[in-house]
Motif scaffolding. Structure first.
Motif, PDB file in Angstrom:
ATOM      1  N   SER A 201      -8.519  -5.739   8.624  1.00  0.00           N
ATOM      2  CA  SER A 201      -7.566  -6.501   7.807  1.00  0.00           C
ATOM      3  C   SER A 201      -6.596  -5.619   7.053  1.00  0.00           C
ATOM      4  O   SER A 201      -5.693  -6.127   6.386  1.00  0.00           O
ATOM      5  CB  SER A 201      -8.336  -7.381   6.800  1.00  0.00           C
ATOM      6  OG  SER A 201      -9.226  -8.239   7.462  1.00  0.00           O
ATOM      7  N   GLY A 202      -6.767  -4.316   7.149  1.00  0.00           N
ATOM      8  CA  GLY A 202      -5.891  -3.409   6.420  1.00  0.00           C
ATOM      9  C   GLY A 202      -6.397  -3.146   5.024  1.00  0.00           C
ATOM     10  O   GLY A 202      -7.493  -3.561   4.638  1.00  0.00           O
ATOM     11  N   LYS A 203      -5.579  -2.459   4.250  1.00  0.00           N
ATOM     12  CA  LYS A 203      -5.963  -2.088   2.894  1.00  0.00           C
ATOM     13  C   LYS A 203      -6.233  -3.328   2.050  1.00  0.00           C
ATOM     14  O   LYS A 203      -5.420  -4.233   1.959  1.00  0.00           O
ATOM     15  CB  LYS A 203      -4.855  -1.253   2.259  1.00  0.00           C
ATOM     16  CG  LYS A 203      -5.182  -0.730   0.874  1.00  0.00           C
ATOM     17  CD  LYS A 203      -4.037   0.107   0.336  1.00  0.00           C
ATOM     18  CE  LYS A 203      -4.334   0.625  -1.068  1.00  0.00           C
ATOM     19  NZ  LYS A 203      -3.193   1.424  -1.605  1.00  0.00           N
ATOM     20  N   GLY A 204      -7.406  -3.357   1.417  1.00  0.00           N
ATOM     21  CA  GLY A 204      -7.776  -4.502   0.589  1.00  0.00           C
ATOM     22  C   GLY A 204      -7.945  -4.109  -0.866  1.00  0.00           C
ATOM     23  O   GLY A 204      -7.134  -3.380  -1.424  1.00  0.00           O
TER      24      GLY A 204
ATOM     25  N   LEU B 160       0.504 -12.315   0.843  1.00  0.00           N
ATOM     26  CA  LEU B 160      -0.139 -11.458   1.840  1.00  0.00           C
ATOM     27  C   LEU B 160       0.888 -10.593   2.571  1.00  0.00           C
ATOM     28  O   LEU B 160       0.613  -9.428   2.882  1.00  0.00           O
ATOM     29  CB  LEU B 160      -0.921 -12.307   2.843  1.00  0.00           C
ATOM     30  CG  LEU B 160      -2.211 -12.951   2.320  1.00  0.00           C
ATOM     31  CD1 LEU B 160      -2.736 -13.985   3.312  1.00  0.00           C
ATOM     32  CD2 LEU B 160      -3.280 -11.885   2.058  1.00  0.00           C
ATOM     33  N   SER B 161       2.068 -11.136   2.834  1.00  0.00           N
ATOM     34  CA  SER B 161       3.086 -10.346   3.529  1.00  0.00           C
ATOM     35  C   SER B 161       3.575  -9.183   2.672  1.00  0.00           C
ATOM     36  O   SER B 161       3.948  -8.133   3.194  1.00  0.00           O
ATOM     37  CB  SER B 161       4.258 -11.238   3.926  1.00  0.00           C
ATOM     38  OG  SER B 161       4.968 -11.702   2.789  1.00  0.00           O
TER      39      SER B 161
ATOM     40  N   ASN C 187       1.648  -7.813  -0.062  1.00  0.00           N
ATOM     41  CA  ASN C 187       0.580  -7.009  -0.667  1.00  0.00           C
ATOM     42  C   ASN C 187      -0.647  -6.818   0.209  1.00  0.00           C
ATOM     43  O   ASN C 187      -1.511  -6.012  -0.131  1.00  0.00           O
ATOM     44  CB  ASN C 187       0.132  -7.670  -1.982  1.00  0.00           C
ATOM     45  CG  ASN C 187       1.267  -7.909  -2.941  1.00  0.00           C
ATOM     46  OD1 ASN C 187       1.774  -7.002  -3.575  1.00  0.00           O
ATOM     47  ND2 ASN C 187       1.700  -9.166  -3.044  1.00  0.00           N
ATOM     48  N   GLY C 188      -0.758  -7.567   1.299  1.00  0.00           N
ATOM     49  CA  GLY C 188      -1.988  -7.523   2.064  1.00  0.00           C
ATOM     50  C   GLY C 188      -3.095  -8.259   1.329  1.00  0.00           C
ATOM     51  O   GLY C 188      -2.851  -8.964   0.336  1.00  0.00           O
ATOM     52  N   PRO C 189      -4.348  -8.111   1.782  1.00  0.00           N
ATOM     53  CA  PRO C 189      -5.473  -8.847   1.180  1.00  0.00           C
ATOM     54  C   PRO C 189      -5.906  -8.237  -0.161  1.00  0.00           C
ATOM     55  O   PRO C 189      -6.995  -7.685  -0.299  1.00  0.00           O
ATOM     56  CB  PRO C 189      -6.561  -8.725   2.248  1.00  0.00           C
ATOM     57  CG  PRO C 189      -6.269  -7.426   2.926  1.00  0.00           C
ATOM     58  CD  PRO C 189      -4.765  -7.300   2.946  1.00  0.00           C
TER      59      PRO C 189
END
Length: 309
Positions: free
Chosen positions: A122-125, A229-230, A232-234
């Motif tokens: 999910s990428g950087k959380g 989310l677009s 900052n990500g999760p």
């Protein structure tokens, strides 16, 4: 991996004293200790949060050259913001081995380990700092000194506790299952999928902590969560505090010239509840939600979890 307890929630800021003054004046936090560790690139303040025994709030600012706090600020365009959640685990080495097996990158610091506890794909959380038994240092605060106690200059929000941290994620059930398998988080509340047109959420209890974890996911064609989310990500979306007196909390905001937005009121089982938000630019870079409930449990109801079939 077992979490013994949440130690603190940390934010970063380019202006430590201004942020400390906001937390003391509006939020009613009490300054506990201060430090300046140029070798580790961080100076900071620890605060006691009303009603949150043993769980504190920290604010970090850069110190010295090549500061990792300055790097975090730079990544956020120089703006203050959320930085990490710090937790204690009974066996740090075992936790690291488990995270490695799950493909989660860990970084060892001076007595603690950093890791993003979100599914790697999910990428950087959300950044977590983990420490085991022994040293209490987690932010370069090994030589922290007690802070002089000051009284708020004016009314405060009347905070009772930190209720929960909220994370945005594309699929609430996927992330809830991840946290349950990783560290035993237990679902205690969820909204029906069609209750809100642009979102659905659930809340998890963190064993060993009075602070819960909320997951919000987007629904519909134009959800604010998709936009978040677009960008900052999760990541952490907001932090929620309970207040003791609604009118007094809003009066404190007015006294300090802090606007609120997205107010909502309701009645559940004959008892009233209310909530509102403070924009990150007025709350040290973190979106803050405030809520009040006339009777415990009417704002977030545990009976919304469907029974197991």
């Amino acid at each position: 991996m077992r979490i013994y307890r949440i130690d603190h929630i940390a934010t970063v800021t380019p202006d430590l004293e201004r942020q400390a003054g906001l937390l003391e004046g509006l939020f009613g936090f009490r300054r506990l200790s201060t430090w300046d560790n140029r070798a580790q690139g961080a100076r900071g303040v620890r605060f006691a949060v009303p009603g949150s025994s043993g769980q504190v709030w920290e604010v970090l600012a850069p110190s010295g050259d090549n500061s990792p706090i300055q790097a975090a600020l730079d990544d956020n365009g120089g703006r203050a913001g959320f930085h990490h959640v710090a937790v204690e685990v009974p066996d740090l080495d075992a936790a690291v081995r488990e995270l490695d097996e799950l493909g989660i990158t860990t970084t060892t610091q001076s007595g603690w380990v950093e890791a993003s506890l979100t599914p790697p794909k999910s990428g950087k959380g959300v950044l977590f700092r983990l420490r085991g038994p022994g040293s209490l240092a987690l932010c370069g605060d090994e030589a922290a000194v007690p802070a002089e106690r000051t009284e708020p200059d004016g009314p405060t929000l009347g905070i009772l506790n930190v209720d929960h941290v909220c994370q945005a994620f594309p699929d609430r059930d996927e992330l809830a299952a991840w946290y349950a398998a990783l560290a035993g988080f237990v679902q205690v509340w969820r909204t029906p999928i069609d209750e809100h047109p642009d979102m659905a959420d659930l809340v998890l209890n963190i064993p060993g902590s009075s602070i819960c974890w909320e997951i919000i996911m987007p629904r519909g064609d134009d959800s604010f969560i998709d936009r978040f989310l677009s960008r900052n990500g999760p990541a952490v979306h907001h932090v929620t505090f309970q207040v003791s007196d609604w009118d007094a909390a809003l009066a404190a905001c007015a006294h300090h010239e802090i606007p609120t937005f997205d107010d909502e009121t309701g009645v559940t089982d004959g008892a009233a509840w209310k909530h509102t938000f403070i924009h990150p630019k007025h709350a040290g870079g973190v979106l803050v939600q405030l809520f009040w409930e006339e009777r415990p449990g009417v704002w977030v109801r545990s009976d919304k979890i469907p029974p197991e079939s």
